[in-house]
Design a protein around this motif. Sequence first.
Motif, PDB file in Angstrom:
ATOM      1  N   UNK A  99     -16.946  24.264  85.374  1.00 45.20           N
ATOM      2  CA  UNK A  99     -18.369  24.226  85.720  1.00 45.20           C
ATOM      3  C   UNK A  99     -19.029  25.596  85.572  1.00 45.20           C
ATOM      4  N   UNK A 100     -18.341  26.655  85.955  1.00 44.04           N
ATOM      5  CA  UNK A 100     -18.961  27.978  85.901  1.00 44.04           C
ATOM      6  C   UNK A 100     -19.054  28.542  84.479  1.00 44.04           C
ATOM      7  N   UNK A 101     -18.457  27.874  83.493  1.00 45.72           N
ATOM      8  CA  UNK A 101     -18.571  28.310  82.100  1.00 45.72           C
ATOM      9  C   UNK A 101     -19.618  27.505  81.324  1.00 45.72           C
ATOM     10  N   UNK A 102     -20.193  26.492  81.949  1.00 43.17           N
ATOM     11  CA  UNK A 102     -21.176  25.635  81.279  1.00 43.17           C
ATOM     12  C   UNK A 102     -22.398  26.441  80.834  1.00 43.17           C
ATOM     13  N   UNK A 103     -22.888  27.326  81.680  1.00 44.48           N
ATOM     14  CA  UNK A 103     -24.044  28.152  81.330  1.00 44.48           C
ATOM     15  C   UNK A 103     -23.759  29.038  80.131  1.00 44.48           C
TER      16      UNK A 103
ATOM     17  N   UNK B 166     -10.680  31.168  57.834  1.00 40.79           N
ATOM     18  CA  UNK B 166     -10.502  29.737  57.616  1.00 40.79           C
ATOM     19  C   UNK B 166     -11.636  28.993  58.309  1.00 40.79           C
ATOM     20  N   UNK B 167     -11.937  27.798  57.830  1.00 39.68           N
ATOM     21  CA  UNK B 167     -12.990  27.024  58.501  1.00 39.68           C
ATOM     22  C   UNK B 167     -12.613  26.753  59.960  1.00 39.68           C
ATOM     23  N   UNK B 168     -13.636  26.685  60.799  1.00 41.33           N
ATOM     24  CA  UNK B 168     -13.403  26.441  62.211  1.00 41.33           C
ATOM     25  C   UNK B 168     -12.960  25.010  62.423  1.00 41.33           C
ATOM     26  N   UNK B 169     -12.007  24.825  63.298  1.00 40.67           N
ATOM     27  CA  UNK B 169     -11.587  23.481  63.698  1.00 40.67           C
ATOM     28  C   UNK B 169     -11.696  23.393  65.212  1.00 40.67           C
ATOM     29  N   UNK B 170     -12.025  22.225  65.656  1.00 41.12           N
ATOM     30  CA  UNK B 170     -12.205  22.002  67.088  1.00 41.12           C
ATOM     31  C   UNK B 170     -10.894  22.224  67.831  1.00 41.12           C
ATOM     32  N   UNK B 171     -10.912  23.045  68.877  1.00 41.29           N
ATOM     33  CA  UNK B 171      -9.694  23.241  69.657  1.00 41.29           C
ATOM     34  C   UNK B 171      -9.326  21.963  70.402  1.00 41.29           C
ATOM     35  N   UNK B 172      -8.063  21.771  70.607  1.00 39.66           N
ATOM     36  CA  UNK B 172      -7.601  20.580  71.320  1.00 39.66           C
ATOM     37  C   UNK B 172      -6.901  21.009  72.607  1.00 39.66           C
TER      38      UNK B 172
ATOM     39  N   UNK C  41      -6.366  26.409  81.881  1.00 40.67           N
ATOM     40  CA  UNK C  41      -7.445  25.741  81.151  1.00 40.67           C
ATOM     41  C   UNK C  41      -8.650  26.668  81.051  1.00 40.67           C
ATOM     42  N   UNK C  42      -8.966  27.337  82.125  1.00 40.15           N
ATOM     43  CA  UNK C  42     -10.094  28.277  82.132  1.00 40.15           C
ATOM     44  C   UNK C  42      -9.849  29.403  81.127  1.00 40.15           C
ATOM     45  N   UNK C  43      -8.645  29.934  81.121  1.00 39.69           N
ATOM     46  CA  UNK C  43      -8.316  31.025  80.192  1.00 39.69           C
ATOM     47  C   UNK C  43      -8.451  30.558  78.739  1.00 39.69           C
ATOM     48  N   UNK C  44      -8.020  29.323  78.455  1.00 35.57           N
ATOM     49  CA  UNK C  44      -8.165  28.791  77.090  1.00 35.57           C
ATOM     50  C   UNK C  44      -9.636  28.632  76.737  1.00 35.57           C
ATOM     51  N   UNK C  45     -10.438  28.117  77.663  1.00 37.31           N
ATOM     52  CA  UNK C  45     -11.874  27.971  77.424  1.00 37.31           C
ATOM     53  C   UNK C  45     -12.515  29.327  77.183  1.00 37.31           C
ATOM     54  N   UNK C  46     -12.151  30.314  77.999  1.00 43.19           N
ATOM     55  CA  UNK C  46     -12.718  31.654  77.825  1.00 43.19           C
ATOM     56  C   UNK C  46     -12.330  32.236  76.471  1.00 43.19           C
ATOM     57  N   UNK C  47     -11.104  32.005  76.029  1.00 45.95           N
ATOM     58  CA  UNK C  47     -10.663  32.503  74.722  1.00 45.95           C
ATOM     59  C   UNK C  47     -11.461  31.853  73.593  1.00 45.95           C
ATOM     60  N   UNK C  48     -11.706  30.549  73.707  1.00 40.77           N
ATOM     61  CA  UNK C  48     -12.494  29.845  72.692  1.00 40.77           C
ATOM     62  C   UNK C  48     -13.924  30.376  72.677  1.00 40.77           C
ATOM     63  N   UNK C  49     -14.525  30.532  73.838  1.00 41.10           N
ATOM     64  CA  UNK C  49     -15.895  31.046  73.908  1.00 41.10           C
ATOM     65  C   UNK C  49     -15.964  32.485  73.393  1.00 41.10           C
ATOM     66  N   UNK C  50     -14.959  33.303  73.724  1.00 41.68           N
ATOM     67  CA  UNK C  50     -14.918  34.685  73.218  1.00 41.68           C
ATOM     68  C   UNK C  50     -14.878  34.701  71.698  1.00 41.68           C
ATOM     69  N   UNK C  51     -14.029  33.846  71.115  1.00 42.85           N
ATOM     70  CA  UNK C  51     -13.901  33.804  69.657  1.00 42.85           C
ATOM     71  C   UNK C  51     -15.204  33.350  69.000  1.00 42.85           C
ATOM     72  N   UNK C  52     -15.843  32.347  69.578  1.00 37.87           N
ATOM     73  CA  UNK C  52     -17.107  31.869  69.015  1.00 37.87           C
ATOM     74  C   UNK C  52     -18.199  32.925  69.141  1.00 37.87           C
ATOM     75  N   UNK C  53     -18.240  33.612  70.264  1.00 35.43           N
ATOM     76  CA  UNK C  53     -19.240  34.673  70.452  1.00 35.43           C
ATOM     77  C   UNK C  53     -19.001  35.827  69.485  1.00 35.43           C
TER      78      UNK C  53
END
Length: 108
Positions: A55-59, A42-48, A19-31
């Motif tokens: 908690x440590x990725x909230x910041x 393509x238009x962005x779609x919300x990841x599912x 789950x952390x790796x998926x979150x990091x990948x999403x944040x990396x792509x957005x950054x």
Amino acid sequence: MSPESEPDAAGPSDAHGDSRARWEAVLDALEATLDGGATADEPWTEPTGLGPIPRDLVGRASRLLAAQRDRIVAVEDARRTALDHLGALRAVDATRLPSGSVYLDASA
């Protein structure tokens, strides 16, 4: 227990890591799109299926959100400026006399 219902051999800590790796990948792509290093074809779609953000990725996510809001303000400012410039150009064009000959067909 059937094989489908058995707990994952990796255990819950690996599920958390996945789950952390998926979150990091999403944040990396957005950054990457925020910094202009990548563009979305393509238009962005919300990841599912991400689950709750670790908690440590909230910041990091909060900083990304603030940066996106800053970009939105900058784009809106640029849009407003472009519209002002277009309005000024149209006003100047409206004051010009036609440069070519104007003909009137009186036989019609």
